[in-house]
Design a protein around this motif. Structure first.
Motif, PDB file in Angstrom:
ATOM      1  N   ALA A  53      60.764  72.620 138.960  1.00 46.35           N
ATOM      2  CA  ALA A  53      61.077  73.800 138.187  1.00 46.35           C
ATOM      3  C   ALA A  53      59.918  74.146 137.282  1.00 46.35           C
ATOM      4  O   ALA A  53      59.353  73.208 136.691  1.00 46.35           O
ATOM      5  CB  ALA A  53      62.505  73.532 137.253  1.00 46.35           C
ATOM      6  N   THR A  69      59.201  75.452 132.003  1.00 46.08           N
ATOM      7  CA  THR A  69      59.309  74.696 130.956  1.00 46.08           C
ATOM      8  C   THR A  69      57.895  74.700 130.159  1.00 46.08           C
ATOM      9  O   THR A  69      56.919  75.143 130.858  1.00 46.08           O
ATOM     10  CB  THR A  69      59.483  73.358 131.057  1.00 46.08           C
ATOM     11  N   ARG A 124      64.419  70.178 136.714  1.00 47.70           N
ATOM     12  CA  ARG A 124      63.664  69.851 135.703  1.00 47.70           C
ATOM     13  C   ARG A 124      63.625  68.372 135.537  1.00 47.70           C
ATOM     14  O   ARG A 124      64.740  67.718 135.485  1.00 47.70           O
ATOM     15  CB  ARG A 124      63.858  70.425 134.245  1.00 47.70           C
ATOM     16  N   TYR A 125      62.556  67.445 135.268  1.00 49.76           N
ATOM     17  CA  TYR A 125      62.505  66.200 134.899  1.00 49.76           C
ATOM     18  C   TYR A 125      63.204  65.299 135.809  1.00 49.76           C
ATOM     19  O   TYR A 125      63.645  64.121 135.569  1.00 49.76           O
ATOM     20  CB  TYR A 125      63.649  65.985 133.671  1.00 49.76           C
TER      21      TYR A 125
END
Length: 361
Positions: free
Chosen positions: A241, A244, A322-323
Motif C-alpha cells: 500500500a 502512508t 500496510r506494514y
C-alpha cells in the motif's frame, strides 16, 4: 470481544492462528474448517498444502486459486546459560520492527510467551545508539533464570516462534488490523471464492488452495500445482500500500480501498498477458475497481505455479496492505470483497474455449 459476524470471525480465526513455514498445522485446520462446506473434496499434498476441490464441469479446465498458509516468524536455535532464547528468522524481517515485541514460542508442552530484547541503548556508545540493532544481537526473554529452567518450560531448538497480535477491527470498521494478513487474506479469498460458487454453474473444476512455505521460497505452491496440474492459476496475496506518509506514487501507487491489485511484474514472474487482459476486461465489464502494480523485488506463489508441468498461465491478484512482514498489518475490507467478486466472475467465464484463447494470446 463482542461476537463477530461470520466473515469477520473467519478472518480473525485465520489471522490469530499460528503458522510459520514448516509449521502450518493451525491455519491449515482453520482453513479446512471454513472451506470444507463448499468443496466436493478436501485433501493435502505431502508437503502439507491444503487443496479444496469444487467441481462445476468435471471435464472442464482446472482453475487454481492459491493463498499461502504460512506467516513470517522465527525458530529457536539455542538457549544460553541464563535462559535467554536465540533465534533464526524464518521469512523476511526488517530488524527495526522487531524489538520489544511480544512473541509466542510453540513448544511441545504448549505455548509460551516471550519478548524480543537486546542490549539497552542507555549503555551503548553514542555512535551505536544511532544504528539499528542487528537481528543476530537480539534474544527472546521468557522469564527463565537458566538454561535448565527454559528447558523445563518446554523450549527446544527448532520450536516455532510466532508474532503475537490479536485481530482488531478499527474505528473505521472497514479497516482491519491483524498479524499474518500475509497471507491469510489469500486463504480467505480462496474460501470465499468457493463459497460464492456454491450452487452456481461454472464450466471448470476450481481448486481453493492454502500453500505452505511460501515465505521461504514458494515451495508448497510448486508441490500443490504439480498435484493439481492447473490450466489457469491465480496467486492471491498481499501487496504494498502506497498511501502512508513518505511514499510517492513512484515508490508504490496503490491505495487501500481502491480495489485489488493486478500485478504486472515481480521478481518471480512476468504476468501472463492473455490472462491479465481477460481479468481486466472482466473487471471493466462488471464495474469492479482494480489497480495495477509491479514489484521489483519479492514474488508470490504464481512465480512457482507458472513454471510447473509445461507452463501455466498465471496472474497474481493482491490486496494493498500496510506494514507487512511485521507484528501487525492493515488492509481494507472492500479490497478483499472486490478481489473475491472479480475472481468469481472470471471463473464463471473460464471454459475450454476461453482458456485456449487466453493461453495463446
Amino acid at each position: 470481544m463482542a461476537k463477530l459476524e461470520n466473515t469477520l470471525q473467519m478472518l480473525k480465526d485465520l489471522t490469530d492462528a499460528k503458522g510459520i513455514p514448516g509449521n502450518e498445522k493451525e491455519p491449515r485446520e482453520v482453513m479446512s474448517r471454513y472451506i470444507s462446506p463448499y468443496a466436493d473434496e478436501v485433501y493435502t499434498d505431502n508437503l502439507g498444502s491444503l487443496v479444496a476441490k469444487k467441481i462445476g464441469n468435471k471435464k472442464g479446465p482446472h482453475i487454481m486459486v492459491a493463498g499461502h498458509l504460512d506467516e513470517v516468524g522465527f525458530m529457536v536455535t539455542r538457549i544460553d546459560d541464563n535462559g535467554y532464547i536465540y533465534f533464526q528468522p524464518v521469512g523476511g524481517w526488517w530488524s527495526q520492527v522487531m524489538l520489544a515485541q511480544r512473541v509466542t514460542i510453540m513448544t511441545r508442552q504448549g505455548d509460551l510467551t516471550g519478548i524480543i530484547g537486546s542490549k539497552p541503548p542507555h549503555i551503548l556508545p553514542v555512535d551505536q545508539r544511532k544504528k539499528s540493532v542487528d537481528i543476530k544481537d537480539m534474544f527472546i526473554d521468557i522469564g527463565a533464570s537458566s538454561k535448565e529452567e527454559a528447558k523445563e518450560f518446554g523450549v527446544t531448538p527448532g520450536d516455532a516462534i510466532v508474532p503475537y497480535f490479536e485481530f482488531t477491527q478499527m474505528k473505521n470498521e472497514k479497516m482491519l488490523l491483524a498479524k499474518a494478513w500475509d497471507n491469510r487474506i489469500g486463504c480467505a479469498i480462496a474460501i470465499e471464492v468457493l463459497k460464492q460458487l456454491k450452487g452456481e454453474k461454472h464450466p471448470n473444476v476450481v481448486y481453493g488452495v492454502g500453500t505452505v512455505q511460501e515465505e521461504v521460497g514458494l515451495r508448497g505452491a510448486r508441490t500443490s500445482a504439480n498435484l493439481i496440474n492447473p490450466d489457469i492459476a491465480f496467486g492471491v496475496d498481499v501487496g504494498i500500500a502506497g498511501d502512508t506518509p513518505g511514499i510517492s506514487d513512484r515508490d508504490a501507487s496503490s491505495k487501500m480501498g481502491e480495489g485489488p491489485q493486478i500485478i504486472l511484474y515481480d521478481a518471480s514472474m512476468v504476468s501472463h498477458k492473455g490472462l491479465r487482459d481477460f481479468v481486466v476486461d472482466t473487471a471493466e465489464e462488471q464495474e469492479i475497481p482494480y489497480q495495477f502494480d509491479s514489484l521489483a523485488g519479492g514474488g508470490t506463489d504464481s512465480g512457482a505455479i507458472h513454471l510447473t508441468h509445461n507452463g501455466v498461465p498465471a496472474l497474481s491478484i493482491t490486496i494493498a496492505t500496510r506494514y507487512i512482514h511485521s507484528h501487525a498489518a492493515m488492509l481494507h475490507r472492500d479490497d478483499f470483497e472486490n478481489a473475491v467478486r472479480l475472481i468469481v466472475e472470471v471463473i464463471k467465464r473460464l471454459d475450454d474455449k476461453t482458456v485456449k484463447e487466453i493461453t495463446f494470446n
